[in-house]
Design a protein around this motif. Structure first.
Motif, PDB file in Angstrom:
ATOM      1  N   VAL A  20     -10.677 -85.963 -78.900  1.00 34.11           N
ATOM      2  CA  VAL A  20     -11.212 -86.052 -77.534  1.00 34.11           C
ATOM      3  C   VAL A  20     -11.476 -84.641 -76.999  1.00 34.11           C
ATOM      4  N   SER A  21     -12.631 -84.459 -76.382  1.00 29.87           N
ATOM      5  CA  SER A  21     -12.990 -83.140 -75.863  1.00 29.87           C
ATOM      6  C   SER A  21     -12.345 -82.881 -74.504  1.00 29.87           C
ATOM      7  N   LEU A  22     -12.232 -81.607 -74.159  1.00 30.09           N
ATOM      8  CA  LEU A  22     -11.708 -81.246 -72.840  1.00 30.09           C
ATOM      9  C   LEU A  22     -12.641 -81.732 -71.736  1.00 30.09           C
ATOM     10  N   ALA A  23     -13.943 -81.788 -72.017  1.00 28.21           N
ATOM     11  CA  ALA A  23     -14.892 -82.298 -71.030  1.00 28.21           C
ATOM     12  C   ALA A  23     -14.610 -83.771 -70.733  1.00 28.21           C
ATOM     13  N   ALA A  24     -14.273 -84.540 -71.786  1.00 26.13           N
ATOM     14  CA  ALA A  24     -13.955 -85.949 -71.588  1.00 26.13           C
ATOM     15  C   ALA A  24     -12.670 -86.110 -70.791  1.00 26.13           C
ATOM     16  N   VAL A  25     -11.699 -85.237 -71.054  1.00 25.27           N
ATOM     17  CA  VAL A  25     -10.448 -85.274 -70.280  1.00 25.27           C
ATOM     18  C   VAL A  25     -10.739 -85.002 -68.810  1.00 25.27           C
ATOM     19  N   ALA A  26     -11.602 -84.027 -68.542  1.00 26.49           N
ATOM     20  CA  ALA A  26     -11.963 -83.698 -67.162  1.00 26.49           C
ATOM     21  C   ALA A  26     -12.606 -84.898 -66.477  1.00 26.49           C
ATOM     22  N   ARG A  27     -13.527 -85.569 -67.166  1.00 24.74           N
ATOM     23  CA  ARG A  27     -14.175 -86.748 -66.577  1.00 24.74           C
ATOM     24  C   ARG A  27     -13.159 -87.850 -66.297  1.00 24.74           C
ATOM     25  N   GLU A  28     -12.274 -88.084 -67.260  1.00 23.63           N
ATOM     26  CA  GLU A  28     -11.268 -89.134 -67.091  1.00 23.63           C
ATOM     27  C   GLU A  28     -10.336 -88.825 -65.919  1.00 23.63           C
ATOM     28  N   ALA A  29     -10.048 -87.531 -65.736  1.00 25.83           N
ATOM     29  CA  ALA A  29      -9.148 -87.119 -64.654  1.00 25.83           C
ATOM     30  C   ALA A  29      -9.844 -87.025 -63.308  1.00 25.83           C
ATOM     31  N   GLY A  30     -11.170 -87.033 -63.324  1.00 31.96           N
ATOM     32  CA  GLY A  30     -11.913 -86.905 -62.084  1.00 31.96           C
ATOM     33  C   GLY A  30     -11.911 -85.498 -61.522  1.00 31.96           C
ATOM     34  N   VAL A  31     -11.868 -84.515 -62.426  1.00 30.12           N
ATOM     35  CA  VAL A  31     -11.898 -83.111 -62.005  1.00 30.12           C
ATOM     36  C   VAL A  31     -12.978 -82.395 -62.804  1.00 30.12           C
ATOM     37  N   GLY A  32     -13.291 -81.171 -62.411  1.00 28.09           N
ATOM     38  CA  GLY A  32     -14.277 -80.385 -63.131  1.00 28.09           C
ATOM     39  C   GLY A  32     -13.670 -79.701 -64.345  1.00 28.09           C
ATOM     40  N   LYS A  33     -14.550 -79.301 -65.272  1.00 26.18           N
ATOM     41  CA  LYS A  33     -14.070 -78.610 -66.464  1.00 26.18           C
ATOM     42  C   LYS A  33     -13.367 -77.298 -66.102  1.00 26.18           C
ATOM     43  N   ALA A  34     -13.844 -76.657 -65.039  1.00 27.68           N
ATOM     44  CA  ALA A  34     -13.218 -75.396 -64.629  1.00 27.68           C
ATOM     45  C   ALA A  34     -11.776 -75.626 -64.176  1.00 27.68           C
ATOM     46  N   THR A  35     -11.522 -76.773 -63.560  1.00 28.08           N
ATOM     47  CA  THR A  35     -10.161 -77.103 -63.132  1.00 28.08           C
ATOM     48  C   THR A  35      -9.250 -77.274 -64.325  1.00 28.08           C
ATOM     49  N   VAL A  36      -9.753 -77.955 -65.369  1.00 24.25           N
ATOM     50  CA  VAL A  36      -8.963 -78.106 -66.591  1.00 24.25           C
ATOM     51  C   VAL A  36      -8.666 -76.731 -67.189  1.00 24.25           C
TER      52      VAL A  36
END
Length: 225
Positions: A34-50
């Motif tokens: 799973v990509s970090l971008a997908a984690v960001a989407r699932e969490a409802g935050v931006g990639k920069a936040t991750v």
């Protein structure tokens, strides 16, 4: 200190928790691809936040799986505490394979190394050292084959991870029978063994085979690099 700083810290902590919950859910279902971008989407935050909360993927993996690595090390300690080392050995294999079956991400963690994740690797080393002692004790009972070595555990975990990924939710208990067969291969003649788990029903195994034969599709949650 400004009045806004406590609020900012609380927001940051909430975001961190949301990211970890999302990553845990995605990793458990799909594995570590799973990509970090997908984690960001699932969490409802931006990639920069991750990226602010977890500088690297290893940092996120360490945070998500530290408790499971603790459980892995604890399983070794429990097995060593068993007054019957052969029973402790077989119980350990079954327990760790069950951990893999419950979480595809953790199945991946147990068959990979993360050199930058010092805490994770320290717990792995602790479990490995305990397993070496467990092998010695189990062999002393006469029930574990003399040619069993610690590297065989890695092969068991790799094989189990493959069965779990292949059968998925079509035949989810299949791994238990495979592990039972492996334990029989490690046992000397006459060693006490539990009954084999039932084989998967033919329709369930067929569904798993059909699923494997389909072309791979990408939902956008996995890295393809």
């Amino acid at each position: 200190m400004t009045e806004s700083e406590p609020g900012l810290r609380a927001d940051a902590e909430r975001n961190r928790e949301r990211i970890m919950v999302a990553a845990r859910r995605l990793y458990a279902a799909e594995g570590l691809g799973v990509s970090l971008a997908a984690v960001a989407r699932e969490a409802g935050v931006g990639k920069a936040t991750v990226a602010r909360r977890f500088a690297t993927r290893d940092d996120l993996v360490t945070a998500v799986f530290s408790d499971r690595m603790d459980a892995y090390a604890a399983a070794t300690a429990d097995a060593l505490a068993d007054p019957d080392p052969w029973h402790g050995f077989t119980r350990f294999l079954e327990a760790v394979c069950a951990m893999q079956a419950a979480d595809r991400g953790f199945a991946d963690v147990l068959t990979r190394t993360f050199p930058a994740a010092k805490g994770l690797e320290a717990r792995r080393a602790e479990a490995y050292d305990g397993f070496l002692e467990l092998i010695t004790r189990a062999k002393a009972t006469g029930h574990l084959r003399a040619d069993f070595v610690a590297e065989d555990l890695v092969l068991v975990l790799m094989a189990n991870a493959g069965v779990i990924a292949a059968t998925g939710d079509a035949a989810p208990g299949s791994w238990r029978r495979v592990v039972g067969h492996l334990i029989r291969g490690f046992a000397t003649p006459g060693a006490p063994l539990l009954p084999l788990a039932d084989p998967p029903a033919p329709p369930a195994l067929y569904r798993a085979m059909v699923r494997l034969s389909r072309p791979a599709t990408f939902s956008g949650s996995r890295d393809v690099r």
